[in-house]
Design a protein around this motif. Structure first.
Motif, PDB file in Angstrom:
ATOM      1  N   LEU A  71       1.034  -1.348   0.025  1.00 35.17           N
ATOM      2  CA  LEU A  71       0.069  -0.032  -0.010  1.00 35.17           C
ATOM      3  C   LEU A  71       0.745   1.155   0.053  1.00 35.17           C
ATOM      4  N   ASP A  72       2.126   1.206   0.362  1.00 33.48           N
ATOM      5  CA  ASP A  72       2.931   2.155   0.470  1.00 33.48           C
ATOM      6  C   ASP A  72       4.511   1.982   0.040  1.00 33.48           C
ATOM      7  N   ASN A  73       5.023   2.706  -0.789  1.00 32.97           N
ATOM      8  CA  ASN A  73       6.187   2.391  -1.389  1.00 32.97           C
ATOM      9  C   ASN A  73       7.477   2.838  -0.443  1.00 32.97           C
ATOM     10  N   ASP A  74       7.095   3.858   0.475  1.00 33.29           N
ATOM     11  CA  ASP A  74       8.053   4.488   1.440  1.00 33.29           C
ATOM     12  C   ASP A  74       8.223   3.380   2.713  1.00 33.29           C
ATOM     13  N   TRP A  75       7.290   2.397   2.954  1.00 34.16           N
ATOM     14  CA  TRP A  75       7.454   1.687   3.835  1.00 34.16           C
ATOM     15  C   TRP A  75       8.732   0.880   4.403  1.00 34.16           C
ATOM     16  N   ASN A  76       9.398   1.312   5.474  1.00 31.73           N
ATOM     17  CA  ASN A  76      10.562   1.004   5.910  1.00 31.73           C
ATOM     18  C   ASN A  76      10.383   0.328   7.505  1.00 31.73           C
ATOM     19  N   PHE A  77       9.435  -0.206   7.881  1.00 29.07           N
ATOM     20  CA  PHE A  77       9.293  -0.830   9.073  1.00 29.07           C
ATOM     21  C   PHE A  77       9.713  -2.081   9.117  1.00 29.07           C
ATOM     22  N   SER A  78      10.062  -2.711  10.186  1.00 27.58           N
ATOM     23  CA  SER A  78      10.759  -4.110  10.309  1.00 27.58           C
ATOM     24  C   SER A  78       9.593  -5.156   9.781  1.00 27.58           C
ATOM     25  N   ARG A  79      10.000  -6.220   9.409  1.00 25.53           N
ATOM     26  CA  ARG A  79       8.997  -7.252   8.883  1.00 25.53           C
ATOM     27  C   ARG A  79       9.770  -8.399   8.971  1.00 25.53           C
ATOM     28  N   GLU A  80      10.338  -9.072  10.254  1.00 26.87           N
ATOM     29  CA  GLU A  80      11.038 -10.089  10.172  1.00 26.87           C
ATOM     30  C   GLU A  80      10.482 -11.402  10.640  1.00 26.87           C
ATOM     31  N   LEU A  81      10.517 -12.500   9.871  1.00 31.32           N
ATOM     32  CA  LEU A  81       9.842 -13.683  10.583  1.00 31.32           C
ATOM     33  C   LEU A  81      10.604 -14.271  11.710  1.00 31.32           C
ATOM     34  N   PRO A  82       9.658 -14.735  12.718  1.00 24.43           N
ATOM     35  CA  PRO A  82      10.094 -15.391  13.982  1.00 24.43           C
ATOM     36  C   PRO A  82      10.775 -16.716  13.727  1.00 24.43           C
ATOM     37  N   ALA A  83      11.599 -17.186  14.439  1.00 23.19           N
ATOM     38  CA  ALA A  83      12.001 -18.616  14.165  1.00 23.19           C
ATOM     39  C   ALA A  83      10.973 -19.545  14.295  1.00 23.19           C
ATOM     40  N   ALA A  84      10.930 -20.651  13.477  1.00 20.05           N
ATOM     41  CA  ALA A  84       9.941 -21.767  13.557  1.00 20.05           C
ATOM     42  C   ALA A  84      10.010 -22.449  14.948  1.00 20.05           C
ATOM     43  N   GLY A  85      11.005 -22.240  15.648  1.00 18.43           N
ATOM     44  CA  GLY A  85      11.192 -23.060  17.043  1.00 18.43           C
ATOM     45  C   GLY A  85       9.797 -22.235  17.953  1.00 18.43           C
ATOM     46  N   SER A  86       9.654 -20.995  17.813  1.00 16.39           N
ATOM     47  CA  SER A  86       8.594 -20.401  18.599  1.00 16.39           C
ATOM     48  C   SER A  86       7.109 -20.759  18.628  1.00 16.39           C
ATOM     49  N   LEU A  87       7.012 -21.557  17.128  1.00 16.65           N
ATOM     50  CA  LEU A  87       5.645 -21.736  16.922  1.00 16.65           C
ATOM     51  C   LEU A  87       5.482 -23.169  17.575  1.00 16.65           C
ATOM     52  N   ARG A  88       6.735 -23.981  17.471  1.00 16.43           N
ATOM     53  CA  ARG A  88       6.613 -25.313  18.005  1.00 16.43           C
ATOM     54  C   ARG A  88       6.328 -25.167  19.650  1.00 16.43           C
ATOM     55  N   LYS A  89       7.250 -24.177  20.438  1.00 18.91           N
ATOM     56  CA  LYS A  89       6.938 -24.033  21.723  1.00 18.91           C
ATOM     57  C   LYS A  89       5.459 -23.533  21.870  1.00 18.91           C
TER      58      LYS A  89
END
Length: 564
Positions: free
Chosen positions: A149-167
């Motif tokens: 929606l916004d070409n200027d977007w620069n906020f973080s967008r990092e995927l958590p480790a898969a292990g957190s979902l297993r926990k």
């Protein structure tokens, strides 16, 4: 050598152990593990894996199961039942549980109960994992990818480790685990509470509209005042129906008391105006009536969109940060989840929008100069100089060469030069007319957007403050500077004032950079619970609402390198 006979009791133990292991989930999962491994690897290669009509994100899920040797993760009914609580949480936070494969999961569970085999157990496990994956993705990132929606977007967008979902899956209390893994700040929680209240208002029928007409104010008697009372009572702004003495006198003369605009109604109107970013004068004009007549369903959607926008910046929240809300014309300095400073701001005009991005405030400049940026040069300064040769002198603007040498403006053919081929710099010296005012807060960025003071202080009295060319003008900048510099040796308020009085430009670096998050929220509840609504001045809500209510597409971000 004679064969030794195995005692009977040993044979009995071996037989019992064999029977136990045959019934054990650890052994029973071996076939299921192979089915799971095969399906996920094939799905990851093909880019698609369907269970019924539900797509499974095979590549992500493969990363989740592979480290556990493809063991099934959902081993009891309690784990599966906890997913209903996750879906309920999504709804409370303004998301749609229909984005989850809950119907397919229920059908798979029923099928597995009727026919308990490895294939059916694998289907249940994959659908349960897919349900949690989609839910946690939306709760963590938001449903919509803001970069679309916004070409200027620069906020973080990092995927958590898969292990957190297993926990999360293996935790004794799934929803309690998610509460700790996906924390919510006080502003987010207050906005969630506001969403619940406005949904209750919608369920109760909302409010009736107030007919347009002449301006209403204290002392007026008008048939529309009755509708005004009902409207404000429905939204909680008018608590009682007490009638003033003036109203009673009007009643004696034949008028209905509810048609009289009394002092209590005036205060209710002021409360409404304050909540909706209007001029707080207790007078019901065109703008106030327009805000009152916005349906409760629209207010619910505004709150849902604000929660979504706050989820987008979840990973950038810090113990101390400056939050700028463009749509609300407000800024908040937050420390340890508490607002310690709050002020009004001005932002860019609708055709010169203040961009949405994050950065760090690195230093302050006292008595700043102002170098005219290219856009303002092209659209404002050059046309003005061509019309008025004395414009530069009136604005205290100097013409400089790139190496800082002063140029006589009369030596330039202003009718011939263009912004693209202008070989000079225009700089405004410190002073009462400087566009930056007495101070600016610097976070160097590609947009050339900063926070700063302004000589046009009277404009803060306006309800909608889209007056700048993109920068953010601060109402009480010296108070903000004092807080940011607190504890920094030699920079108390007296030291700041001394530099300002000297008229000498001074740069002060912050001992600790402060994150600044420039956001766009058309609804917001502050920690005290008060919900505020603002007009969509940049027309951003329509596209977001369409995406928020549309089909869910998991746009998976890439994990950052450990070297970053």
């Amino acid at each position: 050598m004679a064969t030794q006979k195995i005692p009977f009791y040993i044979l009995a133990i071996i037989a019992a152990l064999t029977t136990f292991l045959a019934a054990s989930p650890l052994l029973a999962q071996s076939a299921a593990q192979e089915i799971l491994r095969s399906q996920l690897k094939q799905g990851a290669r093909d880019g698609t894996l369907l269970i019924g009509n539900e797509p499974i994100h095979a590549a992500l899920t493969l990363n989740l199961y592979a480290p556990a040797e493809y063991q099934l993760l959902w081993l009891n009914e309690g784990q599966l039942d906890a997913l209903d609580g996750v879906a309920t949480r999504m709804v409370r936070e303004g998301l749609d549980a229909k984005d989850l494969p809950l119907d397919a999961l229920r059908a798979a569970r029923e099928k597995a109960e009727r026919q308990d085999n490895d294939s059916n157990r694998v289907e249940v496990d994959l659908l349960a994992t897919e349900t949690l994956l989609r839910a946690t993705y939306q709760l963590y990132f938001g449903k919509v990818n803001p970069a679309l929606l916004d070409n200027d977007w620069n906020f973080s967008r990092e995927l958590p480790a898969a292990g957190s979902l297993r926990k999360a899956i293996m935790s004794p209390d799934l929803n309690a685990y998610l509460d700790s893994a996906i924390p919510r700040g006080s502003i987010y929680k207050s906005t969630m509470d506001g969403l619940a209240r406005y949904r209750d208002l919608a369920a109760a029928g909302g409010w009736q509209s107030v007919a347009e007409g002449a301006t209403l104010r204290a002392g007026d008697t008008d048939p529309r005042v009755s509708a005004l009372r009902s409207r404000l009572k429905a939204s909680g702004h008018l608590v009682t129906e007490a009638v003033s003495t003036g109203a009673a006198n009007n009643s004696a003369n034949g008028s209905q008391p509810t048609d009289y605009f009394d002092a209590e109604l005036t205060e209710a109107v002021k409360s409404f105006q304050d909540q909706h970013g209007l001029v707080v004068d207790g007078i019901v004009g065109k703008g106030t009536i327009a805000a009152m007549n916005i349906p409760v369903a629209t207010r619910v959607d505004q709150l849902r969109m604000s929660l979504e926008r706050m989820r987008w910046v979840q990973q950038d929240l810090q113990d101390e940060m400056l939050l700028v809300n463009i749509a609300g014309f407000q800024q908040y300095l937050v420390r340890n989840d508490a607002i310690i400073f709050h002020s009004r701001i001005m932002v860019g005009k609708p055709y010169r929008k203040t961009p949405i991005f994050r950065d760090n405030i690195e230093y302050l400049v006292l008595n700043p100069t102002w170098t005219v940026p290219p856009t303002i040069m092209a659209k404002d300064i050059l046309p003005a100089v061509r019309k008025n040769p004395d414009y530069l002198r009136q604005r205290n603007l100097s013409v400089l060469t790139p190496d800082g040498q002063v140029v006589n403006p009369a030596s330039i053919n202003w009718q011939a030069v263009t912004a693209k081929r202008f070989p000079y710099i225009l700089r405004q010296q410190p002073g009462p007319q400087n566009a930056m005012g007495q101070i600016k807060f610097m976070f160097p960025n590609e947009h050339l957007v900063y926070l700063h003071d302004t000589p046009s202080r009277a404009l803060f009295a306006q309800s909608e403050r889209t007056f700048s060319s993109g920068c953010i003008r601060v109402e009480r900048p010296l108070e903000l500077a004092e807080i940011l510099l607190a504890g920094q040796s030699g920079w108390d308020r007296a030291a700041i004032d001394k530099v300002l009085q000297s008229k000498v430009t001074k740069t002060v670096r912050l001992a600790k950079q402060v994150p600044i998050l420039i956001m766009y929220l058309t609804a917001l509840a502050e920690p005290d619970g008060q919900v505020h609504f603002y007009r969509d001045v940049y027309k951003r809500d329509t596209a977001l609402l369409r995406a928020l209510d549309g089909k869910f597409v998991m746009d998976v971000p890439q994990r950052r390198s450990s070297n970053n």
